[in-house]
Design an enzyme around this catalytic site. Sequence first.
Site, short mmCIF file in Angstrom:
data_model
loop_
_atom_site.label_atom_id
_atom_site.label_comp_id
_atom_site.label_asym_id
_atom_site.label_seq_id
_atom_site.Cartn_x
_atom_site.Cartn_y
_atom_site.Cartn_z
CB SER A 167 -0.75 0.06 1.26
OG SER A 167 -2.17 0.88 1.12
CG ASN A 168 -0.27 4.68 -1.54
OD1 ASN A 168 -0.83 5.49 -0.68
ND2 ASN A 168 -0.49 4.22 -2.17
#
Length: 228
Positions: free
Chosen positions: A25-26
């Site tokens: 993810s980020n």
Amino acid sequence: MSKYSKIIISSGPTREWIDPVRFISNASSGKMGYCLAEEASHFAKEIVYIRGLTEPKYSEPKGARVVKAETTLEMRDAVLKEVDSSSILIMAAAPADFRPKNANESKIKKEEGSDTLVLELIKNPDILVSVHEKIQAQNLKDVLRIGFSAETDLLDQNALGKLKRKNLDFIVGNYVGKDFKGFGDLDTSVIIYGKEGSKKEIGPASKETIAKGILEYLDILSKQESIR
């Protein structure tokens, strides 16, 4: 922006699973998309908020219909379902560009194998490119497309490249990374680039102020018939 009946705003990060407990993810919090969705109610009757894994406080903007998406493929499908003639799409989300080619069905154990783990990734589809393909295939009219470009360097070059490559009307660019305000932070600065060559800088300011500035700027251009 009176000719547009719907504003669709995507927000937050997506999540791509490596195994049942680990994912890619980020650091996007979803705040920019959330602020845009709350402000958008002043410009259109129907607001659709397509969100990934935003922080809980940015998950339910007032006055918006919320659509949840976990992966980039799910977000793409949700966006394509909502895009129609006389709509505005603001892609403020930060979908994962890649996903594991093969996700493990059970947890990968540290004790198994060597001291390194090789993870093979495949590219996710570009949501805005998919939207352009739908617009062409169905001959949709009056679809305004605004993208976002979060960059660590060469902002002008990278943002303008995406603007053209993804067939956007506008792109909102900003710097992210440890030396800049961006993902997950409360304040930021952005530059709005238009396909007709316009350039507008907003900030540094809170994301509430940035969101209001973006929508007001688009509204002004719309009234001047700069947006078609």
